[in-house]
Design an enzyme around this catalytic site. Structure first.
Site, PDB file in Angstrom:
ATOM      1  N   ASP A 292       3.191  -4.612   8.257  1.00 40.18           N
ATOM      2  CA  ASP A 292       1.963  -3.841   8.070  1.00 40.18           C
ATOM      3  C   ASP A 292       0.813  -4.852   8.142  1.00 40.18           C
ATOM      4  O   ASP A 292       0.605  -5.634   7.213  1.00 40.18           O
ATOM      5  CB  ASP A 292       2.038  -3.145   6.695  1.00 40.18           C
ATOM      6  CG  ASP A 292       0.698  -2.581   6.255  1.00 40.18           C
ATOM      7  OD1 ASP A 292      -0.321  -2.835   6.918  1.00 40.18           O
ATOM      8  OD2 ASP A 292       0.678  -1.893   5.212  1.00 40.18           O
TER       9      ASP A 292
ATOM     10  N   CYS B 217      -4.760   2.254  -3.757  1.00 40.21           N
ATOM     11  CA  CYS B 217      -3.548   2.820  -3.131  1.00 40.21           C
ATOM     12  C   CYS B 217      -2.356   1.884  -3.289  1.00 40.21           C
ATOM     13  O   CYS B 217      -1.552   1.709  -2.368  1.00 40.21           O
ATOM     14  CB  CYS B 217      -3.769   3.129  -1.650  1.00 40.21           C
ATOM     15  SG  CYS B 217      -4.951   4.423  -1.396  1.00 40.21           S
TER      16      CYS B 217
ATOM     17  N   HIS C 294       0.875  -1.179   0.000  1.00 44.89           N
ATOM     18  CA  HIS C 294       0.000   0.000   0.000  1.00 44.89           C
ATOM     19  C   HIS C 294       0.913   1.230   0.000  1.00 44.89           C
ATOM     20  O   HIS C 294       2.028   1.176   0.535  1.00 44.89           O
ATOM     21  CB  HIS C 294      -0.818  -0.053   1.299  1.00 44.89           C
ATOM     22  CG  HIS C 294      -1.900   0.953   1.425  1.00 44.89           C
ATOM     23  ND1 HIS C 294      -1.662   2.250   1.819  1.00 44.89           N
ATOM     24  CD2 HIS C 294      -3.237   0.857   1.224  1.00 44.89           C
ATOM     25  CE1 HIS C 294      -2.817   2.905   1.861  1.00 44.89           C
ATOM     26  NE2 HIS C 294      -3.784   2.087   1.504  1.00 44.89           N
TER      27      HIS C 294
ATOM     28  N   LYS D  76     -10.389  -1.266  10.307  1.00 46.97           N
ATOM     29  CA  LYS D  76     -10.497  -2.440   9.431  1.00 46.97           C
ATOM     30  C   LYS D  76     -10.825  -3.697  10.239  1.00 46.97           C
ATOM     31  O   LYS D  76     -11.025  -4.758   9.688  1.00 46.97           O
ATOM     32  CB  LYS D  76      -9.194  -2.653   8.662  1.00 46.97           C
ATOM     33  CG  LYS D  76      -8.942  -1.523   7.663  1.00 46.97           C
ATOM     34  CD  LYS D  76      -7.864  -1.869   6.706  1.00 46.97           C
ATOM     35  CE  LYS D  76      -7.270  -0.646   6.051  1.00 46.97           C
ATOM     36  NZ  LYS D  76      -7.971  -0.253   4.839  1.00 46.97           N
TER      37      LYS D  76
ATOM     38  N   GLN E 107      -4.384  -5.338   6.871  1.00 53.22           N
ATOM     39  CA  GLN E 107      -5.351  -6.301   6.340  1.00 53.22           C
ATOM     40  C   GLN E 107      -5.323  -7.610   7.116  1.00 53.22           C
ATOM     41  O   GLN E 107      -6.251  -8.405   7.008  1.00 53.22           O
ATOM     42  CB  GLN E 107      -5.061  -6.587   4.851  1.00 53.22           C
ATOM     43  CG  GLN E 107      -5.257  -5.402   3.944  1.00 53.22           C
ATOM     44  CD  GLN E 107      -6.711  -4.930   3.888  1.00 53.22           C
ATOM     45  OE1 GLN E 107      -7.642  -5.705   4.078  1.00 53.22           O
ATOM     46  NE2 GLN E 107      -6.907  -3.651   3.635  1.00 53.22           N
TER      47      GLN E 107
END
Ligand code: PMP
Length: 410
Positions: A203, A367, A126, A229, A206
Site C-alpha cells: 500500500d 482510519c 489504514h 495524495k 503515503q
C-alpha cells in the site's frame, strides 16, 4: 540534488489554493497525508480535457475520442514509468488505493486463497488495508495475522518472522504509515514473504508522494496508490500487478471495456489491463494524473523527500518546547508526519483552535483504529508536511500550539 536547489517559493506559486486567508490568517496547510493540494498544471490538464477533448475512450473513431484515448493511455505510460513497471499493461486505473486493495482481495483472494490459509497485515495499517482482508476471511474462512508494533510505532520484525509459514498466502502492508509516518522495511518484508511462497501487496498511498518507487527492484507482486495524495485529482489511482498474476486473476467488476465478447451462452474477457477496468473511468482525472506525476518527476522524489525531512527535523526540534507535548510514533525511519497529543488537551479542541488560526491539521484516529487501540488512545493531532510547506509555517504552527496550551492551562 539537494533540497537547497528546490525553490520552494516558486513551487508555492504553482499552487493557487495556498494563497488565501482562512479565518483571517494566511492558510497553513498541514493535512497533506489526507490529501495534497494540486499544482496549476494539474488543474489546467483537467480543465483542458473538459474544455477541448471530452469524449468517451476506446470505442470512438471520431477525433475527440481519439484525443482522449491517447491522453488516457499516455497517462498509463506515465504511471508505468513512475513505478518503473516492466510493462504498461501491468497498470490498472482505479479510484484509488482502497479500490486497488479491494480489487486484489476480491479477485486474487477469491481465486487463490482458501480456508485455513493465512493473510498477514500489520498493526500500522489504514482501514483500507484491513477490512478488504477481513471480508475475504469471513467469506473463505482464512485467517488474518497481524505484525505487532513497538512503542516507537515500528513493526516488530522478529514477530513478523514468527508469523510466516507455508500457510501464509498473502502479505499486505503499507510502505509508510499515514497515522504515524513510520517508513516500514518493505524490502525485507517482500523478500521474507517470497521465501515462504506468499504474494505481497504494498500500500503505497503515503509513499508515492515521498519516495521513489520501483516495483521491479522491490519485486512486489502488487502495489496500489492514490492520485490525490501525490498532487493529482481525487477519484483516480493505480494498481500495479505482475502480468503473470493479473492474467490468472478473474475480473473484478463486469461491464463495458472488460469484455471481448458477450453472449448469453458465455462471455469472454478482455486482455489486461482492460479486464479490470469495467465501465467509463474518471477519464479527465486519469489524464490529469500524468501532470501530477510530471510535477513530481521534475522536482525529483529525492529532492522532495529531502525538503520534507528537513521540515520534519525542524518541527521535532521546536515541538520539544511545547508544554505537555507527547509524540505518538517516534520511529527512526519516518516520513514528514508528526502525530502527537498534548497533556490535558483533547485533540479535537486543538484542531479547532489551530483552524481558527488558519492552520489545517487532522485530528482523530486517521482510519487506523487498531493502531490507536495499540497505543490506548482515541486519536492524535497529525501535522503532515509537503514540498510546498516551509519552516516559517512550522514556526507559526508551534507558536499557535504554545498559545493554545497557555489558554488551556490558564
Ligand atoms: N492506505 C493508506 C496508508 C492511506 O493513507 C490511505 C488514505 N488515507 C489509504 C490507504 C486509502 O486511500 P484512498 O482513500 O485514497 O483510497
Amino acid at each position: 540534488m539537494v533540497s537547497t536547489e528546490l525553490d520552494i517559493e516558486s513551487i508555492r506559486k504553482q499552487f493557487p489554493i495556498l494563497h488565501q486567508e482562512v479565518n483571517g490568517k494566511p492558510l497553513i496547510y498541514f493535512d497533506n497525508a489526507a490529501t495534497s493540494q494540486k499544482p496549476q498544471s494539474v488543474i489546467d490538464a483537467l480543465t483542458h480535457y473538459y474544455d477541448s477533448d471530452n469524449a468517451n475512450i476506446h470505442r470512438g473513431i471520431h477525433t475527440l475520442a481519439e484525443r482522449s484515448t491517447t491522453a488516457f493511455e499516455d497517462s498509463r505510460k506515465a504511471v508505468a514509468k513512475f513505478l518503473n513497471a516492466n510493462e504498461v499493461e501491468e497498470i490498472i486505473f482505479t479510484k484509488g488505493t482502497t479500490e486497488g486493495i479491494n480489487l486484489v482481495a476480491s479477485t486474487f483472494g477469491r481465486k487463490f486463497i482458501s480456508e485455513g490459509d493465512e493473510i498477514v497485515v500489520s498493526n500500522l495499517e489504514h482501514h483500507s488495508n484491513i477490512v478488504p482482508w477481513q471480508l475475504l476471511c469471513e467469506e473463505k474462512g482464512c485467517v488474518l495475522k497481524v505484525i505487532p508494533v513497538n512503542n516507537q510505532g515500528e513493526l516488530i520484525m522478529e514477530e513478523f518472522d514468527k508469523l510466516l509459514s507455508d500457510k501464509t498466502k498473502f502479505v499486505s502492508v503499507n510502505y509508510i504509515s499515514n497515522a504515524l509516518g513510520t517508513i516500514n522495511p518493505v524490502q525485507d518484508i517482500i523478500n521474507k514473504s517470497h521465501e515462504v511462497g506468499a504474494k505481497v501487496l504494498i500500500d503505497a498511498a503515503q509513499a508515492a508522494p515521498h519516495v521513489r518507487l520501483d516495483v521491479q527492484s522491490m519485486n512486489c507482486d502488487f502495489l496500489a496508490f492514490s492520485g490525490h495524495k501525490v498532487y493529482g485529482p481525487t477519484g483516480v489511482g493505480a494498481l500495479y500487478g505482475k502480468r503473470e498474476l493479473l492474467e490468472k486473476m478473474p475480473p473484478y467488476q463486469g461491464g463495458g471495456e472488460m469484455i471481448k465478447d458477450v453472449s448469453f451462452s458465455g462471455t469472454t474477457y478482455n486482455d489486461i489491463p482492460y479486464k479490470f477496468e469495467a465501465g467509463t473511468p474518471n477519464i479527465g482525472e486519469v489524464i490529469a494524473l500524468k501532470a501530477a506525476l510530471d510535477f513530481v518527476n521534475d522536482l525529483t522524489p529525492e529532492a522532495i523527500a529531502e525538503h520534507e525531512h528537513e521540515l520534519l527535523e525542524y518541527a521535532n526540534e521546536l515541538l520539544k518546547d511545547v508544554d505537555g507535548f507527547q509524540p505518538v510514533g517516534t520511529a527512526k525511519n519516518k516520513a514528514s508526519v508528526v502525530s502527537f497529543l498534548i497533556d490535558g488537551v483533547h485533540p479535537f479542541d486543538l484542531g479547532q483552535i489551530l483552524d481558527a488560526k488558519g492552520i489545517a491539521v487532522r485530528t482523530g484516529h486517521h482510519c487506523a483504529q487498531p493502531l490507536m487501540e495499540r497505543f490506548e488512545i482515541e486519536g492524535t493531532v497529525r501535522a503532515s508536511f509537503s514540498v510546498y510547506n516551509t519552516k516559517e509555517e512550522i514556526k507559526e504552527f508551534v507558536e499557535a500550539l504554545k498559545s493554545a496550551v497557555k489558554m488551556f492551562k490558564a
